[in-house]
Design a protein around this motif. Structure first.
Motif, PDB file in Angstrom:
ATOM      1  N   ILE A 164      -4.433  -3.014  -8.785  1.00 28.66           N
ATOM      2  CA  ILE A 164      -5.287  -1.707  -8.552  1.00 28.66           C
ATOM      3  C   ILE A 164      -6.148  -1.761  -7.335  1.00 28.66           C
ATOM      4  N   ALA A 165      -6.553  -2.880  -6.928  1.00 23.64           N
ATOM      5  CA  ALA A 165      -7.146  -2.890  -5.561  1.00 23.64           C
ATOM      6  C   ALA A 165      -6.147  -2.614  -4.482  1.00 23.64           C
ATOM      7  N   ARG A 166      -4.898  -3.045  -4.453  1.00 27.19           N
ATOM      8  CA  ARG A 166      -3.933  -3.017  -3.430  1.00 27.19           C
ATOM      9  C   ARG A 166      -3.487  -1.584  -3.459  1.00 27.19           C
ATOM     10  N   TYR A 167      -3.103  -0.825  -4.471  1.00 32.22           N
ATOM     11  CA  TYR A 167      -2.635   0.426  -4.829  1.00 32.22           C
ATOM     12  C   TYR A 167      -3.878   1.461  -4.181  1.00 32.22           C
ATOM     13  N   HIS A 168      -4.894   1.306  -4.587  1.00 32.46           N
ATOM     14  CA  HIS A 168      -6.197   1.965  -4.054  1.00 32.46           C
ATOM     15  C   HIS A 168      -6.055   2.205  -2.483  1.00 32.46           C
ATOM     16  N   LEU A 169      -6.038   0.958  -1.955  1.00 29.14           N
ATOM     17  CA  LEU A 169      -6.258   1.025  -0.543  1.00 29.14           C
ATOM     18  C   LEU A 169      -4.848   1.575   0.081  1.00 29.14           C
ATOM     19  N   GLY A 170      -3.822   1.138  -0.470  1.00 29.55           N
ATOM     20  CA  GLY A 170      -2.617   1.749  -0.206  1.00 29.55           C
ATOM     21  C   GLY A 170      -2.397   3.199  -0.111  1.00 29.55           C
ATOM     22  N   PHE A 171      -2.944   3.694  -1.355  1.00 29.23           N
ATOM     23  CA  PHE A 171      -3.039   5.292  -1.224  1.00 29.23           C
ATOM     24  C   PHE A 171      -3.863   5.816  -0.329  1.00 29.23           C
ATOM     25  N   GLN A 172      -4.948   5.114  -0.034  1.00 28.67           N
ATOM     26  CA  GLN A 172      -5.816   5.930   1.045  1.00 28.67           C
ATOM     27  C   GLN A 172      -5.119   5.831   2.516  1.00 28.67           C
ATOM     28  N   ILE A 173      -4.734   4.938   2.838  1.00 29.09           N
ATOM     29  CA  ILE A 173      -3.610   4.958   4.187  1.00 29.09           C
ATOM     30  C   ILE A 173      -2.716   5.925   3.921  1.00 29.09           C
ATOM     31  N   LEU A 174      -1.776   5.836   2.934  1.00 22.82           N
ATOM     32  CA  LEU A 174      -0.459   6.721   2.977  1.00 22.82           C
ATOM     33  C   LEU A 174      -1.131   8.125   3.067  1.00 22.82           C
ATOM     34  N   ASN A 175      -2.180   8.310   2.378  1.00 27.51           N
ATOM     35  CA  ASN A 175      -2.668   9.914   2.192  1.00 27.51           C
ATOM     36  C   ASN A 175      -3.214  10.321   3.702  1.00 27.51           C
ATOM     37  N   CYS A 176      -3.451   9.434   4.531  1.00 22.40           N
ATOM     38  CA  CYS A 176      -3.802   9.958   5.785  1.00 22.40           C
ATOM     39  C   CYS A 176      -2.628  10.098   6.717  1.00 22.40           C
ATOM     40  N   ILE A 177      -1.327   9.747   6.330  1.00 22.19           N
ATOM     41  CA  ILE A 177      -0.177   9.798   7.050  1.00 22.19           C
ATOM     42  C   ILE A 177       0.358  11.302   7.246  1.00 22.19           C
ATOM     43  N   ASP A 178       0.336  12.130   8.122  1.00 22.93           N
ATOM     44  CA  ASP A 178       0.572  13.685   8.238  1.00 22.93           C
ATOM     45  C   ASP A 178       1.060  13.848   9.696  1.00 22.93           C
ATOM     46  N   GLY A 179       1.684  12.780  10.476  1.00 23.08           N
ATOM     47  CA  GLY A 179       2.379  13.091  11.417  1.00 23.08           C
ATOM     48  C   GLY A 179       1.291  13.391  12.593  1.00 23.08           C
ATOM     49  N   LYS A 180      -0.067  13.321  12.431  1.00 23.31           N
ATOM     50  CA  LYS A 180      -1.089  13.682  13.264  1.00 23.31           C
ATOM     51  C   LYS A 180      -2.090  12.482  13.634  1.00 23.31           C
ATOM     52  N   THR A 181      -2.151  11.827  12.438  1.00 21.70           N
ATOM     53  CA  THR A 181      -3.428  11.038  12.428  1.00 21.70           C
ATOM     54  C   THR A 181      -2.938   9.568  13.069  1.00 21.70           C
ATOM     55  N   SER A 182      -3.647   8.763  13.928  1.00 20.74           N
ATOM     56  CA  SER A 182      -3.212   7.577  14.504  1.00 20.74           C
ATOM     57  C   SER A 182      -3.970   6.442  13.717  1.00 20.74           C
ATOM     58  N   ALA A 183      -3.187   5.257  13.920  1.00 24.78           N
ATOM     59  CA  ALA A 183      -3.610   3.997  13.285  1.00 24.78           C
ATOM     60  C   ALA A 183      -5.000   3.626  13.584  1.00 24.78           C
ATOM     61  N   ASP A 184      -5.571   4.066  14.598  1.00 21.95           N
ATOM     62  CA  ASP A 184      -7.055   3.806  15.190  1.00 21.95           C
ATOM     63  C   ASP A 184      -7.876   4.796  14.197  1.00 21.95           C
ATOM     64  N   THR A 185      -7.475   6.151  14.040  1.00 20.14           N
ATOM     65  CA  THR A 185      -8.436   6.921  13.104  1.00 20.14           C
ATOM     66  C   THR A 185      -8.469   6.443  11.820  1.00 20.14           C
ATOM     67  N   ILE A 186      -7.352   6.025  11.182  1.00 19.13           N
ATOM     68  CA  ILE A 186      -7.190   5.449   9.928  1.00 19.13           C
ATOM     69  C   ILE A 186      -8.063   4.188   9.885  1.00 19.13           C
ATOM     70  N   THR A 187      -7.894   3.388  10.801  1.00 21.68           N
ATOM     71  CA  THR A 187      -8.918   2.062  10.765  1.00 21.68           C
ATOM     72  C   THR A 187     -10.369   2.458  10.755  1.00 21.68           C
ATOM     73  N   ALA A 188     -10.770   3.489  11.330  1.00 21.82           N
ATOM     74  CA  ALA A 188     -12.052   3.984  11.362  1.00 21.82           C
ATOM     75  C   ALA A 188     -12.459   4.375  10.171  1.00 21.82           C
TER      76      ALA A 188
END
Ligand code: SAM
Length: 444
Positions: free
Chosen positions: A393-417
């Protein structure tokens, strides 16, 4: 063999009707698949599961061959590499053709019945049990001349008493069947029943015993030389065909044999791969054995249960057997080569435990073993978040949040913040989490 069997669903006696096993109480007629009784609580459901596995394997062969075709288009390949890839592709495609024809009996009904969902969930083939799980067992049993079969027979024979002549022997997880045949022959059993769930292994065993020859390509893991990249193996047996061997598809986790009906139960390379706790398997074997009947085991203790408490050592196995009504007459350990192909640069050895244990007392009657928890089979039960699920559950939750940010414009730095803010962790920690996740996805 009908007189030895119970219905796997209601445990009442079954009968034979026009060549098929039948339970009048449950009103189930168990089909014969490749001429072998298919004795499951939900025969259609198990059939569908093996059909799906077959389709998946055939598709995998086609995908692999297409990938090789693509690789062959590369301009800078060595001529040796091209030869190797072509050999591989040919072997994969010929295996696909063979398996498609050979396993066609898994589709006995052109208009299959629909399966009741609740019934279908009562029985499940374990995820690790696929058609291709045991290819090397087939080659070892019926084509390599590596001496492994002889060593296995010697090991088991050494613990058996002199003049050991069982009337009825049941082999759980008989596989491609070589040890079953060798022991049946050596002990001059009146009747041996080979039990397994894997159609490829059982179809082959039955055919080979009937004198048929099949051909399957072996694709060794580490072939070293071009000539060993793929080997077309004849699967056959040169000795006279076996009399007194029957074949039975059934789930050994629940063992549908009548109480006290068997002289010997043999578990070769089996006790550590079934999903249930060894204690319950011991109770089941005890129940099916006649008093003074024998349980003969041969194989490693490579238990990989989720619960560590069920991953037993030899000392614990001894104690469980004693507590479940057995007296160990003899036991020993040997280091044996295991599935070491003569055509591969890699091979392995395993420490196998052989024991013979006599039933001296009745054990507790084990309850039905369900491969799935009741919160899956009963739709009304609340789902229990066990240790593994909580982690998921914890892994999917986190994974979902990261994947949800991936749109071709957002960088790893922005997701990290964003992750640092959401979870209240430092930017360094968040960067580790995000990078770890992205690397895992990339490598997959
Ligand atoms: C490790 S292999 C050993 C096969 C064979 N005894 C040998 O030594 O080569 C385990 C065997 O158990 C069979 N098996 C797995 N789960 C089973 C189950 N629940 N009931 C019956 N057979 C099962 C597999 O299909 C496979 O043939």
């Amino acid at each position: 063999m009908t007189e030895l069997l119970d219905c796997p669903k209601c445990r009442k006696a079954i009968s034979e009707d026009k060549g098929s096993l039948k339970c009048s109480n449950c009103k189930i007629t168990f089909p014969n698949i490749h001429g072998i009784p298919w004795l499951f609580r939900s025969p259609e459901s198990i059939l569908i599961q093996w059909q799906a596995r077959t389709t998946k394997l055939l598709q995998m062969c086609l995908v692999q061959s297409a990938q090789i075709e693509q690789e062959l288009l590369k301009v800078d390949l060595l001529s040796e590499t091209k030869d190797r890839l072509k050999t591989l592709k040919k072997a994969i495609l010929e295996n696909e053709k063979f398996l498609q024809e050979f396993l066609a009996d898994l589709w006995p009904d052109k208009n299959p019945k629909t399966v009741n969902f609740a019934v279908a969930l009562e029985e499940k083939v374990g995820a690790t049990q696929t058609l291709e799980s045991y290819f090397n067992n087939i080659f070892r049993d019926w084509s390599w001349d590596s001496g492994e079969n002889e060593k296995a027979l010697k090991c088991v024979s050494e613990i058996l008493p002199k003049n050991f002549r069982p009337k009825t022997m049941v082999v759980l997880g008989s596989g491609a069947g070589r040890l079953t045949y060798d022991l049946h022959n050596k002990l001059k059993c009146e009747h041996t029943i080979a039990v397994d769930i894997n159609p490829l292994l059982m179809f082959l065993f039955k055919d080979i015993m009937a004198g048929e020859v099949h051909q399957l390509w072996e694709i060794p893991i580490s072939p070293m030389k071009l000539e060993n990249v793929a080997k077309k193996q004849n699967l056959k047996f040169s000795k006279p065909t076996a009399k007194g061997i029957s074949y039975l598809f059934t789930d050994a986790s629940n063992l549908p044999f009548k109480d006290k009906s068997l002289d010997v139960v043999l578990t070769p390379w089996f006790v550590d791969i079934v999903k249930q706790d060894l204690r319950f398997l011991a109770q089941r074997i005890n129940r099916a054995l006649a008093m003074d009947g024998h349980w003969v085991n041969f194989g490693p203790l490579g238990f990989q249960h989720f619960e560590n408490s069920e991953n037993y050592t030899v000392e614990e196995v001894r104690k469980i057997l004693t507590e479940e009504g057995f007296e160990i007459s003899d036991a020993k350990e040997n280091v044996l080569p295991y599935l070491s192909s003569p055509y591969s640069g890699m091979g392995r050895s395993e420490t196998v435990v052989s024991f013979i244990a006599k039933k001296k007392k009745e054990a507790k009657e084990p309850s039905y073993y369900s491969p799935l928890p009741d919160w899956i089979t009963d739709f009304k039960k609340p789902i229990q978040p066990d240790r593994d699920l909580k982690y998921e559950i914890a892994r999917y939750h986190l994974g979902f949040q990261i994947l949800n940010c991936i749109d071709g414009k957002t960088s790893a730095d922005t997701i990290t913040a964003l992750i640092a803010k959401h979870y209240g962790v430092s930017l360094v920690q968040a960067k580790e989490i995000v990078t770890g996740f992205l690397i895992e996805k990339f490598e997959k």
